[in-house]
Structure formats: structure tokens, C-alpha cells
Motif scaffolding. Sequence first.
Motif, PDB file in Angstrom:
ATOM      1  N   ASN B  44       1.030  -1.204  -0.100  1.00 47.36           N
ATOM      2  CA  ASN B  44       0.044  -0.069   0.094  1.00 47.36           C
ATOM      3  C   ASN B  44       0.741   1.293  -0.198  1.00 47.36           C
ATOM      4  OD1 ASN B  44      -2.335   1.739   0.134  1.00 47.36           O
ATOM      5  ND2 ASN B  44      -2.408   1.418   2.547  1.00 47.36           N
ATOM      6  N   LYS B  45       1.562   1.555  -1.191  1.00 49.07           N
ATOM      7  CA  LYS B  45       2.479   2.561  -1.246  1.00 49.07           C
ATOM      8  C   LYS B  45       1.966   3.666  -1.088  1.00 49.07           C
ATOM      9  CE  LYS B  45       5.593  -0.402  -3.978  1.00 49.07           C
ATOM     10  NZ  LYS B  45       6.143  -0.644  -5.458  1.00 49.07           N
ATOM     11  N   SER B  46       2.818   4.776  -0.203  1.00 57.71           N
ATOM     12  CA  SER B  46       2.322   6.058   0.131  1.00 57.71           C
ATOM     13  C   SER B  46       2.356   6.983  -1.110  1.00 57.71           C
ATOM     14  CB  SER B  46       3.413   6.812   1.334  1.00 57.71           C
ATOM     15  OG  SER B  46       4.687   6.983   0.675  1.00 57.71           O
ATOM     16  N   THR B  47       1.699   7.910  -1.010  1.00 56.79           N
ATOM     17  CA  THR B  47       1.491   8.938  -1.982  1.00 56.79           C
ATOM     18  C   THR B  47       3.069   9.793  -2.354  1.00 56.79           C
ATOM     19  OG1 THR B  47       0.124  10.667  -0.619  1.00 56.79           O
ATOM     20  CG2 THR B  47      -0.783   9.830  -2.437  1.00 56.79           C
ATOM     21  N   SER B  48       3.643   9.753  -1.044  1.00 62.73           N
ATOM     22  CA  SER B  48       4.916  10.217  -1.054  1.00 62.73           C
ATOM     23  C   SER B  48       6.021   9.542  -1.927  1.00 62.73           C
ATOM     24  CB  SER B  48       5.779  10.456   0.154  1.00 62.73           C
ATOM     25  OG  SER B  48       4.889  11.515   0.855  1.00 62.73           O
ATOM     26  N   LEU B  49       6.098   8.327  -1.523  1.00 60.58           N
ATOM     27  CA  LEU B  49       6.824   7.323  -2.457  1.00 60.58           C
ATOM     28  C   LEU B  49       6.508   7.542  -3.936  1.00 60.58           C
ATOM     29  CD1 LEU B  49       9.045   4.954  -2.463  1.00 60.58           C
ATOM     30  CD2 LEU B  49       7.197   3.613  -2.384  1.00 60.58           C
ATOM     31  N   LEU B  50       5.244   7.535  -4.272  1.00 61.79           N
ATOM     32  CA  LEU B  50       4.816   7.248  -5.673  1.00 61.79           C
ATOM     33  C   LEU B  50       5.209   8.623  -6.591  1.00 61.79           C
ATOM     34  CD1 LEU B  50       1.612   5.702  -5.328  1.00 61.79           C
ATOM     35  CD2 LEU B  50       3.519   4.664  -6.080  1.00 61.79           C
ATOM     36  N   LEU B  51       5.176  10.005  -5.535  1.00 59.07           N
ATOM     37  CA  LEU B  51       5.617  10.879  -6.146  1.00 59.07           C
ATOM     38  C   LEU B  51       6.813  11.186  -6.375  1.00 59.07           C
ATOM     39  CD1 LEU B  51       4.519  14.018  -6.558  1.00 59.07           C
ATOM     40  CD2 LEU B  51       5.452  14.569  -4.199  1.00 59.07           C
ATOM     41  N   HIS B  52       7.947  10.506  -5.417  1.00 61.07           N
ATOM     42  CA  HIS B  52       9.291  10.649  -5.398  1.00 61.07           C
ATOM     43  C   HIS B  52      10.017   9.751  -6.169  1.00 61.07           C
ATOM     44  CE1 HIS B  52       9.341  14.011  -2.839  1.00 61.07           C
ATOM     45  NE2 HIS B  52       8.765  13.380  -1.742  1.00 61.07           N
ATOM     46  N   ASN B  53       9.200   8.451  -6.659  1.00 57.54           N
ATOM     47  CA  ASN B  53       9.811   7.645  -7.536  1.00 57.54           C
ATOM     48  C   ASN B  53       8.593   7.188  -8.506  1.00 57.54           C
ATOM     49  OD1 ASN B  53      11.325   5.915  -8.866  1.00 57.54           O
ATOM     50  ND2 ASN B  53      11.677   4.453  -7.016  1.00 57.54           N
ATOM     51  N   PRO B  54       8.407   8.116  -9.295  1.00 60.39           N
ATOM     52  CA  PRO B  54       7.193   7.892 -10.279  1.00 60.39           C
ATOM     53  C   PRO B  54       7.400   6.783 -11.333  1.00 60.39           C
ATOM     54  CG  PRO B  54       8.017   9.841 -10.803  1.00 60.39           C
ATOM     55  CD  PRO B  54       8.911   9.481  -9.564  1.00 60.39           C
ATOM     56  N   ILE B  55       8.743   6.433 -11.661  1.00 63.62           N
ATOM     57  CA  ILE B  55       8.919   5.844 -12.825  1.00 63.62           C
ATOM     58  C   ILE B  55       9.229   4.213 -12.304  1.00 63.62           C
ATOM     59  CG2 ILE B  55      10.660   4.885 -14.462  1.00 63.62           C
ATOM     60  CD1 ILE B  55      11.267   7.891 -14.929  1.00 63.62           C
ATOM     61  N   TYR B  56       9.678   4.045 -11.160  1.00 67.87           N
ATOM     62  CA  TYR B  56       9.910   2.601 -10.515  1.00 67.87           C
ATOM     63  C   TYR B  56       8.915   2.329  -9.362  1.00 67.87           C
ATOM     64  CZ  TYR B  56      14.077   2.473 -13.531  1.00 67.87           C
ATOM     65  OH  TYR B  56      14.870   2.729 -14.545  1.00 67.87           O
ATOM     66  N   LYS B  57       8.893   3.574  -8.835  1.00 68.87           N
ATOM     67  CA  LYS B  57       7.710   3.246  -7.513  1.00 68.87           C
ATOM     68  C   LYS B  57       8.186   2.124  -6.403  1.00 68.87           C
ATOM     69  CE  LYS B  57       3.795   3.778 -10.582  1.00 68.87           C
ATOM     70  NZ  LYS B  57       4.298   4.200 -11.894  1.00 68.87           N
ATOM     71  N   LYS B  58       9.465   2.319  -6.324  1.00 68.75           N
ATOM     72  CA  LYS B  58      10.117   1.145  -5.443  1.00 68.75           C
ATOM     73  C   LYS B  58      10.836   1.951  -4.150  1.00 68.75           C
ATOM     74  CE  LYS B  58      10.862  -2.517  -8.620  1.00 68.75           C
ATOM     75  NZ  LYS B  58      11.563  -3.116  -9.497  1.00 68.75           N
ATOM     76  N   VAL B  59      11.142   1.270  -3.469  1.00 72.03           N
ATOM     77  CA  VAL B  59      12.100   1.813  -2.379  1.00 72.03           C
ATOM     78  C   VAL B  59      13.630   1.180  -2.734  1.00 72.03           C
ATOM     79  CG1 VAL B  59      10.769   1.884  -0.320  1.00 72.03           C
ATOM     80  CG2 VAL B  59      11.561  -0.514  -0.612  1.00 72.03           C
ATOM     81  N   PRO B  60      14.486   1.611  -2.092  1.00 71.36           N
ATOM     82  CA  PRO B  60      14.704   2.700  -1.244  1.00 71.36           C
ATOM     83  C   PRO B  60      14.625   4.153  -2.241  1.00 71.36           C
ATOM     84  CG  PRO B  60      16.956   2.048  -1.611  1.00 71.36           C
ATOM     85  CD  PRO B  60      15.969   1.036  -2.178  1.00 71.36           C
ATOM     86  N   VAL B  61      14.341   5.226  -1.434  1.00 66.70           N
ATOM     87  CA  VAL B  61      14.219   6.613  -1.991  1.00 66.70           C
ATOM     88  C   VAL B  61      14.835   7.316  -1.184  1.00 66.70           C
ATOM     89  CG1 VAL B  61      12.982   8.577  -2.820  1.00 66.70           C
ATOM     90  CG2 VAL B  61      12.241   6.328  -3.551  1.00 66.70           C
ATOM     91  N   LEU B  62      15.928   8.277  -1.336  1.00 63.06           N
ATOM     92  CA  LEU B  62      16.488   9.368  -0.524  1.00 63.06           C
ATOM     93  C   LEU B  62      16.076  10.422  -1.061  1.00 63.06           C
ATOM     94  CD1 LEU B  62      18.829   9.449   1.969  1.00 63.06           C
ATOM     95  CD2 LEU B  62      20.367  10.197  -0.145  1.00 63.06           C
ATOM     96  N   LEU B  63      15.520  11.276  -0.006  1.00 58.46           N
ATOM     97  CA  LEU B  63      15.154  12.784  -0.103  1.00 58.46           C
ATOM     98  C   LEU B  63      16.150  13.738   0.414  1.00 58.46           C
ATOM     99  CD1 LEU B  63      11.488  13.586   0.500  1.00 58.46           C
ATOM    100  CD2 LEU B  63      12.654  13.433  -1.723  1.00 58.46           C
ATOM    101  N   HIS B  64      16.828  14.268  -0.352  1.00 60.64           N
ATOM    102  CA  HIS B  64      17.933  15.382   0.359  1.00 60.64           C
ATOM    103  C   HIS B  64      17.236  16.654  -0.146  1.00 60.64           C
ATOM    104  CE1 HIS B  64      22.156  16.956   0.377  1.00 60.64           C
ATOM    105  NE2 HIS B  64      21.505  17.103   1.644  1.00 60.64           N
TER     106      HIS B  64
END
Lengths: 222, 253
Positions: B44-64
Amino acid sequence: MAREKGVVLLDFWVSPFGQRVRIALAEKGVDYEYKEQDLINKSEHLLKSNPVYKKIPVLLRDGKPISESLIIVQYIDEVWSNKAPLLPAEPLARANARFWADFIDKKVYECGTRLWKLVGEEQEAAKKEFIEIFKLLQGELGDRKFFGGETFGFLDLALVPFVAWFYAYETFAKFSMDEECPKIVAWAKRCMERESVSKTLSDPNKVYEFVLFLKKKFGVEY
Amino acid sequence: MASDGLLNGLKLYGSWASPYTHRVQLALKLKGLEFEYIEEDLTNKSTSLLLHNPIYKKVPVLLHGDHSIVESVIILQYIDETWTDNSLLPSDPYERALVRFWCYFIDDKLGTTLGTVFKSAGEEQKKAVSEVHENLKLVEGELQEGVFKGRRFFGGEKIGLLDIVLGCGSYWLSVFEKVADVKLIDSEMFPLFCSWLKDFEEQPEVKEIIPAIDKLLEYAHGVRQLMLSLSSTAGDPTTTTTTITGDDQGSKD
């Protein structure tokens, strides 16, 4: 055993991956020996230089081999750092360039191969996917001259060799890149103004003939 | 020296059982960087994750700050280039190329075949097991004769990028052995690899990050049962399976 001095590239004439390396070497003005490889009867030299994947391109410097085109290009950029920087300087821009180059590696060649290997509905699906991939790349390019901004760089050279395959893909899958992704086609024309690119990329007609040869080889209707 | 994550604006979206997430957590720890960690429910992926990794929709994502960086090996290089103390990559260009190559191999070949061992049974699994052995032989060979010969870690006396990439995920070898009832690794077959792995897993920073083996076992057991029950239907792997089998990097031609 004495190591061969200087820079040697084991490659195959039409390989877009090999062409990335050739463009990088040309941009940096590096002298090297090009050795065309027979991919059906692979040489001892190739098998010894890339025992893990047994693929081209392989760059050797004083006998020490490096494989995987984007890794080779980064190596070239770091060794010959005094001229024509390929990767941007800033870490975030570098991460972005690596991301999109990796995206190209994951998607373009494999999807392109399906365009000529498959027919009917499967080919249609591959065509939709191919256009989607390039629309994403077009979005990343935006209104910039190159993916690198004002200057030709890593991401431009990661993608540009595939431009020579457009004619073959368009012909076999019946679509037009100029219609679907005009900014990409315009970007490609700007890249071709660079000697490193125009002297390296295969003639699209020759690529078409090569794909025709592959289709016959794999028994795909043509 | 520890840096304030909030000051750095570092946020990491991850999953507790994802080796790709562990890689980033370990790198940040080795650099002494604090960060905010956000556990993602991959079903149940968060909207934040989908926003920050729209192409692969995966973890990990690092936000700087406002910028997102994805794909674990790209994130690791970003961290290394932004915070330059305690380098993760060697300084010599040839060695850097070799490190990058073996990182690519680990995700492209070793990770993929390990995933197949986990997902399959019977003949298909047998074939995948022997492929894992072939891949580990190549790694063992590098430790025996390659540029990394004689070193404690691939990075030298300290853990480097290749140690992080290979080490975070190698714990699945012993987990899969138990869960899938296969023989993947022992110190007779791969003596240098096993002693390297033991050393790696004993590092204090690594111990703090890798989840307890019984937690991993329980998780893997559940996922394997699910996958085997789905295996008769030719479908896409479930979201949870990609955490383990690691399609974070995908496969290249």
C-alpha cells in the motif's frame, strides 16, 4: 605474459553500447586500437578480457580490462579528466544522469529488440512501450539543447547511438519517431553536428540491413 | 562526526526487509549522517513514495531537501560524492571501475539467480542453485586472484561500496537455505567469501542494521508459501516478493 600497452577497444561495429565508448574516446581525443570482434566465434582475447559476461564492449588499458559500456565511459571520464567532461560536476546532477542512463540501459535496447522480433499484437504492445519510454526521455530533455544542458555529456552519449536504429524500428513496427517524439529527433540532429557522434554512429540503412539479417537468422517473418 | 539529519534534510523511504534499503542505511551510518526513516508498506505505497519515484515506484528513495534520488547504487554514489569523508569508493579510476562492475554483477546476476532459487521449486530451482554457485565462484575468484586479493574487505581495511552492496543481501543466502531447503553456501566451497561475510556481519554498524535472522526467516517463509501457491498462475511477482528478489535494479541486456 607481457601486457599490451595503450588503449584497446574490443567491439562490434553496430553495437550502440560499443559506440558509447567510441564517442567518449573521440570526445577526449584518446588514441586507441579498435579490434572488431566476431560475436559468433568469440576470440580468446574477448573471453579472457570479459570472462563474466563474454560481451563487448571491453576497454583495455595496458592490458587491464573494463567491461560494461557506462562503467567504461565513467572510467574514461575520470582518467582523461582534463578535457570534455562527460558527467556533470555536481552530485545531484550526476545522480540524475546515472539514473536516466540506467533507465536507458534497462529499457531501450530490450524494447527495441521486441519491435523487430515480434509481430501482431505483441509488436503493437512493444511499440506503445517504446514510444512511452522515449516520451519520458523527451520530458527529461525538456527544452534544453542537450540532456547535459548547454554541453553534450554522459546522458547524451548514453542515448544517441540508439538513434541510428530508429529507421529500422520505424520501418518494422510502422511508426514515426518524428511524429511521436519530435524533440528527441531534433536533439539527435544537434548531436549529429558533433564529429564524435557523426563519425561513430552507424548508417541507419546499414542498421536496417543488419536487423533484416537478424530477422532471417531468428526466423522472424519479414 | 555525526551530522544532524534534519539540518541535512535527509529522509529515507525504505522497507525493513529490503537489502537495497539496508545498503543506504549502512552507507548513511558509515558517514555518520542522521536521517529520518519512513517505513513503507509495499502493499500500500504512500503518495510520497509514488511522487518521489514515479518511474519505478520502489524503495529505497533518498530525499535530500526537495530532491529525490533512487536506485540504491546510484544513491550510494550520491552520498559518497556529497559527503566526502570516509570514502566508500577507492580513488584509483581502474579500481573504481572494477567496484562498479562487481556491483552491477551482484544485482544483475547474483541477486537475480538468488531470487529464482527462492521463487521456484524442482528442476527450475536446481538450475538456479547451480547458477548461484557459479556466481559465488566468480566472487570467490576475485577475492583469490583479483585486485581485491589479500584484503580484509573489498574496500581494504574498512568497508567500501562493494562490501555494502554484496554484504547487504548475502544474509538471504542462509535464510533461503532454511526456507527453500537448498544448499547455497559453505566455507569449503567458498572459504574467502564466507570469512569476508562473517567479518562484514560482525561490524558494529552492520549489526545495527541487518534485521534479526529469525524475523527474516519468518518473513521469507510466509512469502515463499505465497509465491509457490501463486506459481501455477503465470502472473507478476507480488509486491512483497520484489523486496526480497530485488527488482530494485532490474535487469540489463
